[in-house]
Design an enzyme around this catalytic site. Structure first.
Site, PDB file in Angstrom:
ATOM      1  N   ASP A  83      -4.354  -2.995  -2.039  1.00  0.00           N
ATOM      2  CA  ASP A  83      -3.447  -2.622  -1.059  1.00  0.00           C
ATOM      3  C   ASP A  83      -2.979  -1.124  -0.828  1.00  0.00           C
ATOM      4  O   ASP A  83      -3.269  -0.375  -1.747  1.00  0.00           O
ATOM      5  CB  ASP A  83      -2.176  -3.453  -1.334  1.00  0.00           C
ATOM      6  CG  ASP A  83      -1.135  -3.442  -0.497  1.00  0.00           C
ATOM      7  OD1 ASP A  83      -1.369  -3.667   0.712  1.00  0.00           O
ATOM      8  OD2 ASP A  83       0.100  -2.869  -0.798  1.00  0.00           O
ATOM      9  N   ASP A  91      -0.107   0.422   1.256  1.00  0.00           N
ATOM     10  CA  ASP A  91       1.552   0.849   1.235  1.00  0.00           C
ATOM     11  C   ASP A  91       2.132   0.179  -0.032  1.00  0.00           C
ATOM     12  O   ASP A  91       2.281  -1.191  -0.081  1.00  0.00           O
ATOM     13  CB  ASP A  91       2.279   0.394   2.495  1.00  0.00           C
ATOM     14  CG  ASP A  91       1.723   0.791   3.914  1.00  0.00           C
ATOM     15  OD1 ASP A  91       1.559   2.078   3.914  1.00  0.00           O
ATOM     16  OD2 ASP A  91       1.578   0.127   5.090  1.00  0.00           O
ATOM     17  N   LYS A  95      -3.036 -11.482   4.683  1.00  0.00           N
ATOM     18  CA  LYS A  95      -2.533 -11.893   3.253  1.00  0.00           C
ATOM     19  C   LYS A  95      -1.233 -12.755   3.587  1.00  0.00           C
ATOM     20  O   LYS A  95      -0.615 -12.229   4.133  1.00  0.00           O
ATOM     21  CB  LYS A  95      -2.436 -10.725   2.471  1.00  0.00           C
ATOM     22  CG  LYS A  95      -3.673 -10.087   2.227  1.00  0.00           C
ATOM     23  CD  LYS A  95      -3.306  -8.726   1.204  1.00  0.00           C
ATOM     24  CE  LYS A  95      -2.687  -7.588   2.001  1.00  0.00           C
ATOM     25  NZ  LYS A  95      -2.852  -6.551   1.160  1.00  0.00           N
ATOM     26  N   ASP A 146       1.506  -4.676  -4.236  1.00  0.00           N
ATOM     27  CA  ASP A 146       2.663  -4.670  -5.087  1.00  0.00           C
ATOM     28  C   ASP A 146       3.722  -5.871  -4.072  1.00  0.00           C
ATOM     29  O   ASP A 146       4.663  -5.825  -4.701  1.00  0.00           O
ATOM     30  CB  ASP A 146       3.510  -3.211  -4.495  1.00  0.00           C
ATOM     31  CG  ASP A 146       3.505  -3.188  -2.883  1.00  0.00           C
ATOM     32  OD1 ASP A 146       2.357  -3.164  -2.246  1.00  0.00           O
ATOM     33  OD2 ASP A 146       4.735  -3.153  -2.399  1.00  0.00           O
TER      34      ASP A 146
END
Length: 265
Positions: A13, A15, A188, A213
């Site tokens: 991922d 960000d 996702k 995250d």
């Protein structure tokens, strides 16, 4: 649970995992160097559809991370692939940035920009250029039965300094309050993204790991697809959030820096 050292490709991922806003997370570049030294691969997999893959390549370059376009896969690209399978060249009313508009036009879709024509689909992306008029038109079309699709469900986009901006998931809630309708979400945590990556890049599922995250998108994607998952606590999810959630990763680490250290042990 697959031994993390046996993973051949890490799906990263962006960000909150590799950078926050315009700052790389400590150890991010070192992690890529470790993968290179160990003959492992990586792919940036982001739900942020406000930019296309080339824009991410440019942003990463400005941050000191030189990658090619084939190393970035966005929920926007995944959505165009999904819609191509339904109706190539469809008419789309798109709530998205100019970058996302470019992605859809490049994929052969016709963008409807006002009420003069009825589109085949309403598509909601991470629209940082959102106007009330676009929102109003979209809600009217959705109430009128036009198929409604969203690129991803993230509620917030993390920025540097522990700051946040509302993301597509927040817009989904707003539209739902007005129309009573919810979209089909392509990005996702939909496992189809992982299937598409395996097909495109030739990996088996036991060879890849999802690193992210957000529990409800990144980690849920890995669970839905049956691949190894790594939670990093450098973005949206804190340890308190993780402990309170029923979504569990195979590994939980402070950041990508510690993931690199784990590969060296």
């Amino acid at each position: 649970m697959v031994d993390i050292k046996k993973i051949k490709c890490f799906l990263l991922d962006m960000d909150g995992t590799f950078y926050l806003g315009n700052e790389l997370i400590d150890g991010a570049l070192d992690f890529l160097e470790i993968l290179k030294e160990q003959g492992k691969d990586y792919l940036f997999l982001t739900n942020n559809s406000s930019k296309n893959s080339m824009a991410y390549v440019e942003k990463l370059g400005r941050l000191g991370c030189k990658v090619t376009e084939d190393k970035v896969f966005t929920s926007g690209e995944a959505t165009t692939i999904y819609l191509k399978g339904l109706k190539p060249g469809a008419k789309i009313f798109l709530l998205g940035t100019p970058y996302l508009e470019e992605e859809f036009e490049k994929a052969g879709f016709t963008l409807i920009r006002d009420r003069s024509e009825r589109p085949d689909y309403v598509v909601l992306g991470f629209d940082t250029t959102l106007t009330y008029d676009k929102l109003w038109i979209a809600c009217d079309l959705i109430r009128d039965g036009v198929t409604y699709i969203a690129t991803h469900p993230d509620y917030n986009c993390p920025l540097e300094g522990d700051n946040w901006m509302p993301d597509t998931g927040a817009m989904i809630e707003l539209i739902a309050a007005s129309t009573g309708e919810r979209p089909y979400v392509v990005g996702k945590p939909n496992a189809m993204i992982i299937d598409a990556i395996c097909d495109k890049y030739g990996f088996e599922k036991d060879e890849i790991a999802m690193v992210g995250d957000r529990l409800y998108t990144d980690i849920k994607t890995g669970i839905n697809a049956g691949i190894t998952t790594v939670v990093v606590l450098s973005g949206e999810t804190s340890m308190e959030d993780y402990e309170a959630s029923d979504i569990r990763g195979d590994y939980v680490l402070p950041s990508i820096k510690e993931l690199g250290e784990a590969l060296l042990k």
